[in-house]
Design a protein around this motif. Structure first.
Motif, PDB file in Angstrom:
ATOM      1  N   ALA A   1       0.819  -1.217   0.000  1.00  0.00           N
ATOM      2  CA  ALA A   1       0.000   0.000   0.000  1.00  0.00           C
ATOM      3  C   ALA A   1       0.855   1.271   0.000  1.00  0.00           C
ATOM      4  CB  ALA A   1      -0.948  -0.006   1.188  1.00  0.00           C
ATOM      5  N   ALA A   2       1.930   1.276   0.768  1.00  0.00           N
ATOM      6  CA  ALA A   2       2.777   2.473   0.838  1.00  0.00           C
ATOM      7  C   ALA A   2       3.457   2.732  -0.507  1.00  0.00           C
ATOM      8  CB  ALA A   2       3.822   2.319   1.943  1.00  0.00           C
ATOM      9  N   PHE A   3       3.925   1.689  -1.154  1.00  0.00           N
ATOM     10  CA  PHE A   3       4.583   1.840  -2.456  1.00  0.00           C
ATOM     11  C   PHE A   3       3.582   2.289  -3.519  1.00  0.00           C
ATOM     12  CE2 PHE A   3       6.497  -0.009  -6.400  1.00  0.00           C
ATOM     13  CZ  PHE A   3       7.593   0.832  -6.450  1.00  0.00           C
ATOM     14  N   VAL A   4       2.400   1.701  -3.484  1.00  0.00           N
ATOM     15  CA  VAL A   4       1.344   2.101  -4.419  1.00  0.00           C
ATOM     16  C   VAL A   4       0.991   3.572  -4.194  1.00  0.00           C
ATOM     17  CG1 VAL A   4      -1.094   1.781  -5.039  1.00  0.00           C
ATOM     18  CG2 VAL A   4       0.387  -0.219  -4.743  1.00  0.00           C
ATOM     19  N   ALA A   5       0.876   3.980  -2.939  1.00  0.00           N
ATOM     20  CA  ALA A   5       0.530   5.369  -2.619  1.00  0.00           C
ATOM     21  C   ALA A   5       1.587   6.337  -3.148  1.00  0.00           C
ATOM     22  CB  ALA A   5       0.362   5.539  -1.113  1.00  0.00           C
ATOM     23  N   ARG A   6       2.864   6.020  -2.933  1.00  0.00           N
ATOM     24  CA  ARG A   6       3.942   6.899  -3.411  1.00  0.00           C
ATOM     25  C   ARG A   6       3.972   6.944  -4.937  1.00  0.00           C
ATOM     26  NH1 ARG A   6       6.557   4.217   0.713  1.00  0.00           N
ATOM     27  NH2 ARG A   6       7.722   2.918  -0.749  1.00  0.00           N
ATOM     28  N   THR A   7       3.825   5.784  -5.567  1.00  0.00           N
ATOM     29  CA  THR A   7       3.847   5.732  -7.029  1.00  0.00           C
ATOM     30  C   THR A   7       2.662   6.487  -7.615  1.00  0.00           C
ATOM     31  OG1 THR A   7       4.974   3.597  -6.955  1.00  0.00           O
ATOM     32  CG2 THR A   7       3.871   4.188  -9.028  1.00  0.00           C
ATOM     33  N   ALA A   8       1.485   6.255  -7.078  1.00  0.00           N
ATOM     34  CA  ALA A   8       0.284   6.930  -7.588  1.00  0.00           C
ATOM     35  C   ALA A   8       0.382   8.439  -7.383  1.00  0.00           C
ATOM     36  CB  ALA A   8      -0.964   6.369  -6.915  1.00  0.00           C
ATOM     37  N   ALA A   9       0.993   8.877  -6.304  1.00  0.00           N
ATOM     38  CA  ALA A   9       1.157  10.311  -6.063  1.00  0.00           C
ATOM     39  C   ALA A   9       2.013  10.943  -7.161  1.00  0.00           C
ATOM     40  CB  ALA A   9       1.777  10.557  -4.690  1.00  0.00           C
ATOM     41  N   VAL A  10       3.090  10.278  -7.536  1.00  0.00           N
ATOM     42  CA  VAL A  10       3.966  10.783  -8.598  1.00  0.00           C
ATOM     43  C   VAL A  10       3.253  10.720  -9.953  1.00  0.00           C
ATOM     44  CG1 VAL A  10       6.115  10.361  -9.849  1.00  0.00           C
ATOM     45  CG2 VAL A  10       6.083  10.243  -7.353  1.00  0.00           C
ATOM     46  N   VAL A  11       2.513   9.657 -10.181  1.00  0.00           N
ATOM     47  CA  VAL A  11       1.784   9.474 -11.432  1.00  0.00           C
ATOM     48  C   VAL A  11       0.755  10.589 -11.631  1.00  0.00           C
ATOM     49  CG1 VAL A  11      -0.043   7.996 -12.398  1.00  0.00           C
ATOM     50  CG2 VAL A  11       2.160   7.005 -11.772  1.00  0.00           C
TER      51      VAL A  11
ATOM     52  N   MET B   1      -7.260   6.138  -6.191  1.00  0.00           N
ATOM     53  CA  MET B   1      -6.424   4.981  -5.829  1.00  0.00           C
ATOM     54  C   MET B   1      -5.277   5.425  -4.923  1.00  0.00           C
ATOM     55  SD  MET B   1      -6.557   3.206  -9.595  1.00  0.00           S
ATOM     56  CE  MET B   1      -4.991   2.405  -9.479  1.00  0.00           C
ATOM     57  N   ARG B   2      -4.688   6.572  -5.213  1.00  0.00           N
ATOM     58  CA  ARG B   2      -3.625   7.138  -4.373  1.00  0.00           C
ATOM     59  C   ARG B   2      -4.140   7.359  -2.957  1.00  0.00           C
ATOM     60  NH1 ARG B   2      -3.063  13.003  -5.737  1.00  0.00           N
ATOM     61  NH2 ARG B   2      -5.035  12.878  -4.629  1.00  0.00           N
ATOM     62  N   ASP B   3      -5.307   7.993  -2.856  1.00  0.00           N
ATOM     63  CA  ASP B   3      -5.868   8.308  -1.541  1.00  0.00           C
ATOM     64  C   ASP B   3      -6.170   7.038  -0.744  1.00  0.00           C
ATOM     65  OD1 ASP B   3      -5.693  10.925  -2.387  1.00  0.00           O
ATOM     66  OD2 ASP B   3      -7.863  11.145  -2.741  1.00  0.00           O
ATOM     67  N   ILE B   4      -6.757   6.059  -1.398  1.00  0.00           N
ATOM     68  CA  ILE B   4      -7.084   4.796  -0.724  1.00  0.00           C
ATOM     69  C   ILE B   4      -5.807   4.093  -0.277  1.00  0.00           C
ATOM     70  CG2 ILE B   4      -8.027   2.475  -1.074  1.00  0.00           C
ATOM     71  CD1 ILE B   4     -10.162   3.801  -2.905  1.00  0.00           C
ATOM     72  N   ALA B   5      -4.795   4.079  -1.131  1.00  0.00           N
ATOM     73  CA  ALA B   5      -3.526   3.441  -0.785  1.00  0.00           C
ATOM     74  C   ALA B   5      -2.853   4.182   0.371  1.00  0.00           C
ATOM     75  CB  ALA B   5      -2.607   3.383  -1.997  1.00  0.00           C
ATOM     76  N   GLN B   6      -2.924   5.519   0.380  1.00  0.00           N
ATOM     77  CA  GLN B   6      -2.343   6.296   1.483  1.00  0.00           C
ATOM     78  C   GLN B   6      -3.045   5.961   2.804  1.00  0.00           C
ATOM     79  OE1 GLN B   6      -2.765  10.304  -0.064  1.00  0.00           O
ATOM     80  NE2 GLN B   6      -0.673  10.320  -0.867  1.00  0.00           N
TER      81      GLN B   6
ATOM     82  N   HIS C   1      -2.663  -1.404   6.725  1.00  0.00           N
ATOM     83  CA  HIS C   1      -3.574  -2.424   6.217  1.00  0.00           C
ATOM     84  C   HIS C   1      -3.204  -2.768   4.780  1.00  0.00           C
ATOM     85  CE1 HIS C   1      -6.592  -0.817   9.303  1.00  0.00           C
ATOM     86  NE2 HIS C   1      -6.233  -2.022   9.709  1.00  0.00           N
ATOM     87  N   GLU C   2      -3.732  -3.881   4.324  1.00  0.00           N
ATOM     88  CA  GLU C   2      -3.589  -4.232   2.909  1.00  0.00           C
ATOM     89  C   GLU C   2      -4.480  -3.306   2.078  1.00  0.00           C
ATOM     90  OE1 GLU C   2      -4.536  -8.329   2.277  1.00  0.00           O
ATOM     91  OE2 GLU C   2      -2.860  -9.044   3.486  1.00  0.00           O
TER      92      GLU C   2
END
Length: 155
Positions: free
Chosen positions: A37-47, A106-111, A118-119
């Protein structure tokens, strides 16, 4: 404005749209595959930032430079390959705009998931599937437009 400069700017815009679309899809897919989740959040933020800076700028510039090129050359906007390209540009836009919102959500949910340790929840996965599916006609339209710009088939 000089025709070659205008054409150069138009081609650069197409490259940016295609390049950022490819890069964003790749990075989001690779982040998603980690299930972190943390990696997805960081990646989605940059995207999301990349989409707003690069893709949005090119999306605005393309119809302007395209119109000016058509005007300079006397090409009819809604006929032949150019008309098909404009129609596909509309299709790409119809799918790209929701994708920008989906990426933000998706970024917000992952953050939120990362902060709570959590997963990624089902809501994220549902949005990811929609994001992925919307990418097919959105990106496919851009690929077809590029082919039309190069081949200029008689339609």
């Amino acid at each position: 404005m000089d025709y070659l400069l205008l054409k150069y700017l138009h081609v650069i815009g197409a490259i940016i749209i295609l390049g950022t679309g490819t890069g964003i899809a790749f990075f989001m897919l690779m982040a998603h595959r980690t299930k972190d989740a943390a990696f997805v959040a960081r990646t989605a933020a940059v995207v999301v930032i990349a989409d707003m800076i690069f893709t949005a700028s090119a999306v605005v510039a393309q119809p302007i430079t395209g119109y000016l090129l058509a005007d300079m050359t006397g090409a009819p906007l809604w006929e032949g390959w150019l008309g098909a390209a404009l129609l596909l540009y509309g299709v790409a836009g119809v799918f790209w705009l929701p994708v920008v919102w989906l990426q933000s959500r998706m970024r917000d949910i992952a953050q939120e998931a990362a902060a709570a340790q959590h997963e990624l929840p089902p809501a994220y996965h549902r949005l990811y599937r929609i994001w992925f599916l919307f990418g097919i006609p959105g990106f496919g339209s851009v690929m077809a437009i590029l082919w039309l710009m190069i081949a200029r088939p008689g339609l």
